[in-house]
Design a protein around this motif. Structure first.
Motif, PDB file in Angstrom:
ATOM      1  N   PRO A  75       0.817  -1.224   0.000  1.00 20.55           N
ATOM      2  CA  PRO A  75       0.000   0.000   0.000  1.00 20.55           C
ATOM      3  C   PRO A  75       0.851   1.275   0.000  1.00 20.55           C
ATOM      4  O   PRO A  75       1.397   1.675   1.021  1.00 20.55           O
ATOM      5  N   THR A  76       0.982   1.874  -1.155  1.00 19.75           N
ATOM      6  CA  THR A  76       1.638   3.173  -1.256  1.00 19.75           C
ATOM      7  C   THR A  76       0.606   4.190  -1.720  1.00 19.75           C
ATOM      8  O   THR A  76      -0.485   3.841  -2.173  1.00 19.75           O
ATOM      9  N   VAL A  77       0.950   5.448  -1.622  1.00 17.12           N
ATOM     10  CA  VAL A  77       0.029   6.514  -2.022  1.00 17.12           C
ATOM     11  C   VAL A  77      -0.268   6.416  -3.513  1.00 17.12           C
ATOM     12  O   VAL A  77      -1.417   6.570  -3.949  1.00 17.12           O
ATOM     13  N   PHE A  78       0.743   6.145  -4.310  1.00 21.05           N
ATOM     14  CA  PHE A  78       0.550   6.028  -5.759  1.00 21.05           C
ATOM     15  C   PHE A  78      -0.390   4.883  -6.103  1.00 21.05           C
ATOM     16  O   PHE A  78      -1.275   5.029  -6.960  1.00 21.05           O
ATOM     17  N   ASP A  79      -0.221   3.754  -5.436  1.00 25.57           N
ATOM     18  CA  ASP A  79      -1.083   2.597  -5.706  1.00 25.57           C
ATOM     19  C   ASP A  79      -2.535   2.881  -5.345  1.00 25.57           C
ATOM     20  O   ASP A  79      -3.452   2.497  -6.065  1.00 25.57           O
ATOM     21  N   VAL A  80      -2.755   3.559  -4.234  1.00 24.07           N
ATOM     22  CA  VAL A  80      -4.119   3.882  -3.820  1.00 24.07           C
ATOM     23  C   VAL A  80      -4.759   4.858  -4.813  1.00 24.07           C
ATOM     24  O   VAL A  80      -5.926   4.697  -5.187  1.00 24.07           O
ATOM     25  N   LEU A  81      -4.011   5.866  -5.242  1.00 25.17           N
ATOM     26  CA  LEU A  81      -4.542   6.819  -6.223  1.00 25.17           C
ATOM     27  C   LEU A  81      -4.838   6.145  -7.561  1.00 25.17           C
ATOM     28  O   LEU A  81      -5.878   6.408  -8.188  1.00 25.17           O
ATOM     29  N   LEU A  82      -3.951   5.271  -7.995  1.00 27.23           N
ATOM     30  CA  LEU A  82      -4.167   4.564  -9.251  1.00 27.23           C
ATOM     31  C   LEU A  82      -5.377   3.639  -9.161  1.00 27.23           C
ATOM     32  O   LEU A  82      -6.167   3.545 -10.103  1.00 27.23           O
ATOM     33  N   LEU A  83      -5.554   2.989  -8.018  1.00 26.42           N
ATOM     34  CA  LEU A  83      -6.726   2.146  -7.818  1.00 26.42           C
ATOM     35  C   LEU A  83      -8.010   2.975  -7.848  1.00 26.42           C
ATOM     36  O   LEU A  83      -9.006   2.567  -8.444  1.00 26.42           O
ATOM     37  N   ALA A  84      -7.982   4.145  -7.248  1.00 24.03           N
ATOM     38  CA  ALA A  84      -9.157   5.023  -7.263  1.00 24.03           C
ATOM     39  C   ALA A  84      -9.487   5.474  -8.685  1.00 24.03           C
ATOM     40  O   ALA A  84     -10.665   5.524  -9.075  1.00 24.03           O
ATOM     41  N   ILE A  85      -8.472   5.766  -9.475  1.00 23.26           N
ATOM     42  CA  ILE A  85      -8.692   6.162 -10.874  1.00 23.26           C
ATOM     43  C   ILE A  85      -9.281   5.002 -11.666  1.00 23.26           C
ATOM     44  O   ILE A  85     -10.225   5.170 -12.435  1.00 23.26           O
ATOM     45  N   PHE A  86      -8.741   3.802 -11.462  1.00 20.58           N
ATOM     46  CA  PHE A  86      -9.267   2.625 -12.173  1.00 20.58           C
ATOM     47  C   PHE A  86     -10.706   2.321 -11.776  1.00 20.58           C
ATOM     48  O   PHE A  86     -11.530   1.971 -12.622  1.00 20.58           O
ATOM     49  N   ILE A  87     -11.017   2.457 -10.499  1.00 20.79           N
ATOM     50  CA  ILE A  87     -12.395   2.225 -10.056  1.00 20.79           C
ATOM     51  C   ILE A  87     -13.327   3.265 -10.658  1.00 20.79           C
ATOM     52  O   ILE A  87     -14.432   2.946 -11.106  1.00 20.79           O
ATOM     53  N   GLY A  88     -12.884   4.499 -10.694  1.00 18.78           N
ATOM     54  CA  GLY A  88     -13.685   5.556 -11.319  1.00 18.78           C
ATOM     55  C   GLY A  88     -13.917   5.302 -12.797  1.00 18.78           C
ATOM     56  O   GLY A  88     -15.036   5.490 -13.303  1.00 18.78           O
ATOM     57  N   LEU A  89     -12.890   4.871 -13.505  1.00 16.42           N
ATOM     58  CA  LEU A  89     -13.048   4.547 -14.924  1.00 16.42           C
ATOM     59  C   LEU A  89     -13.969   3.357 -15.135  1.00 16.42           C
ATOM     60  O   LEU A  89     -14.800   3.361 -16.054  1.00 16.42           O
ATOM     61  N   ALA A  90     -13.839   2.341 -14.285  1.00 18.04           N
ATOM     62  CA  ALA A  90     -14.707   1.165 -14.404  1.00 18.04           C
ATOM     63  C   ALA A  90     -16.164   1.550 -14.175  1.00 18.04           C
ATOM     64  O   ALA A  90     -17.054   1.094 -14.904  1.00 18.04           O
ATOM     65  N   LEU A  91     -16.414   2.382 -13.185  1.00 20.36           N
ATOM     66  CA  LEU A  91     -17.788   2.829 -12.938  1.00 20.36           C
ATOM     67  C   LEU A  91     -18.320   3.689 -14.071  1.00 20.36           C
ATOM     68  O   LEU A  91     -19.491   3.577 -14.446  1.00 20.36           O
ATOM     69  N   SER A  92     -17.474   4.533 -14.628  1.00 14.13           N
ATOM     70  CA  SER A  92     -17.930   5.381 -15.731  1.00 14.13           C
ATOM     71  C   SER A  92     -18.225   4.557 -16.984  1.00 14.13           C
ATOM     72  O   SER A  92     -19.167   4.870 -17.716  1.00 14.13           O
ATOM     73  N   PHE A  93     -17.472   3.503 -17.220  1.00 11.93           N
ATOM     74  CA  PHE A  93     -17.780   2.626 -18.357  1.00 11.93           C
ATOM     75  C   PHE A  93     -19.036   1.804 -18.089  1.00 11.93           C
ATOM     76  O   PHE A  93     -19.841   1.579 -18.986  1.00 11.93           O
ATOM     77  N   HIS A  94     -19.218   1.366 -16.851  1.00 12.84           N
ATOM     78  CA  HIS A  94     -20.375   0.551 -16.509  1.00 12.84           C
ATOM     79  C   HIS A  94     -21.676   1.357 -16.624  1.00 12.84           C
ATOM     80  O   HIS A  94     -22.670   0.864 -17.161  1.00 12.84           O
ATOM     81  N   TYR A  95     -21.668   2.577 -16.116  1.00 13.33           N
ATOM     82  CA  TYR A  95     -22.863   3.416 -16.160  1.00 13.33           C
ATOM     83  C   TYR A  95     -22.938   4.303 -17.401  1.00 13.33           C
ATOM     84  O   TYR A  95     -23.820   5.138 -17.515  1.00 13.33           O
ATOM     85  N   GLU A  96     -21.972   4.124 -18.323  1.00 15.68           N
ATOM     86  CA  GLU A  96     -21.906   4.849 -19.605  1.00 15.68           C
ATOM     87  C   GLU A  96     -21.905   6.363 -19.417  1.00 15.68           C
ATOM     88  O   GLU A  96     -22.641   7.093 -20.078  1.00 15.68           O
ATOM     89  N   TRP A  97     -21.065   6.834 -18.487  1.00 16.13           N
ATOM     90  CA  TRP A  97     -20.905   8.264 -18.300  1.00 16.13           C
ATOM     91  C   TRP A  97     -19.953   8.855 -19.329  1.00 16.13           C
ATOM     92  O   TRP A  97     -19.918  10.050 -19.507  1.00 16.13           O
ATOM     93  N   MET A  98     -19.166   8.013 -20.000  1.00 18.90           N
ATOM     94  CA  MET A  98     -18.210   8.496 -20.995  1.00 18.90           C
ATOM     95  C   MET A  98     -18.676   8.124 -22.373  1.00 18.90           C
ATOM     96  O   MET A  98     -19.230   7.159 -22.650  1.00 18.90           O
TER      97      MET A  98
END
Length: 63
Positions: free
Chosen positions: A40-63
């Protein structure tokens, strides 16, 4: 004469790129979640948050 830009070609390319990203975001997110759990590093947590955000945006078709 200059060649005219065909907007439909760009939309096809954009649609293909979006489809590839939609297929790859879930495996990247799972891998990043495992990596964040182990190292658990700060970079890993931020990257995970970005990936989760992208996955949710693709799932709900926000993009």
């Amino acid at each position: 004469m200059s060649k005219r830009f065909n907007q439909y070609t760009f939309q096809s390319w954009k649609r293909n790129f979006k489809g590839v990203c939609r297929q790859l975001i879930i495996p990247f997110t799972i891998f990043q979640g495992i990596r964040t759990f182990i190292f658990p590093t700060v970079f890993d947590v931020l990257l995970l948050a970005i990936f989760i955000g992208l996955a949710l945006s693709f799932h709900y078709e926000w993009m």
